[in-house]
Enzyme design. Sequence first.
Site, short mmCIF file in Angstrom:
data_model
loop_
_atom_site.label_atom_id
_atom_site.label_comp_id
_atom_site.label_asym_id
_atom_site.label_seq_id
_atom_site.Cartn_x
_atom_site.Cartn_y
_atom_site.Cartn_z
N ARG A 182 38.72 46.60 41.42
CA ARG A 182 37.98 45.46 42.10
C ARG A 182 38.87 44.22 42.42
NH1 ARG A 182 35.98 49.46 41.73
NH2 ARG A 182 34.05 50.08 40.85
N SER A 231 26.55 44.62 39.90
CA SER A 231 27.54 44.48 38.59
C SER A 231 28.10 43.22 38.28
CB SER A 231 28.43 45.65 38.54
OG SER A 231 27.90 46.78 38.68
N GLU A 301 33.16 40.33 37.77
CA GLU A 301 33.29 40.92 39.07
C GLU A 301 32.53 40.31 40.12
OE1 GLU A 301 31.70 45.51 40.75
OE2 GLU A 301 32.53 45.35 38.45
#
Length: 308
Positions: A182, A231, A301
């Site tokens: 990520r 998320s 995230e």
Amino acid sequence: MAPDCEVEGAVATPVSTAGLRGKLTRNAPLAKLVWFKSGGNADWLFEPADLDDLRVFLERLGGNLPVMALGLGSNLIVRDGGVPGVVIRLGKAFAEIEVRDHCVLACGGGAHGILVASAARDAGIAGMEFMRGIPGTAGGFVRMNGGAYGREVSDVLVDCDVVLPDGQMFTLPAADLHYTYRHSDLPDGAVVVGARFKGVPGDPVAIGAEMNRIAAAREASQPLRTKTGGSTFKNPPGQKAWELVDAAGCRGFRMGGAQVSEKHTNFLINTGDATSADIEGLGEEVKRRVYANSGVELEWEIQRVGRP
């Protein structure tokens, strides 16, 4: 002759708008453009007519103000004090998808993930089904190494086109982004305007079945019909963030108008009137409780931008 740039809410603009064809808005509300439906305004919002329009605007800006690209706003907290500088929002001119030889899709930075996956399916290109499970645009995927269901952008990206805050444009091979989980090494303020993704030959029926499986799994497990941001925390190595949050007793936990989802504990939701401070504060408290319970330091995230 094309009309000059439409300017809303402005007395003085950060650049000359002569010859620009997009829309420039001062003190532009961003809450309606992000999934959480919260947060402050952008000092300036520019919606370019096309790539040339974007480059001219940024050349004139000359790197003198911060620049932030905004896609679908699905993985983002815009803080209540708003975003300084200029927010760039790419429209239809950046959403094209072209099928090329050797199982390559050329996509504009504003192309929606579900449409990228669907174009790949229709062309018999496998390997991009996972994009059906990520709410966002190609530009956002490239920047964040977006992924789901066992695959991520680093698995399929060939290269990407980026425009820097001073208007310079470069094509960067995937290796230059130094992808990790990520994360990419794209410079701050770089706007991803195009990308090439490479898959493998596949059966459209099988590809479609996998996309349907992913869509059904998302619907069953995630609070898709709420004001959420996707998320919240990265999965620590060998662990699941949602399990750590659940074990810390945070399922359903609320602060102000923000709540940890009952359905999936790695999602935060705006129950109706949450401020961005509520949402971010809830996330920080969840991090604290998880660390106290398990000794694991969760990492955000979701991107958090702007002034508190």
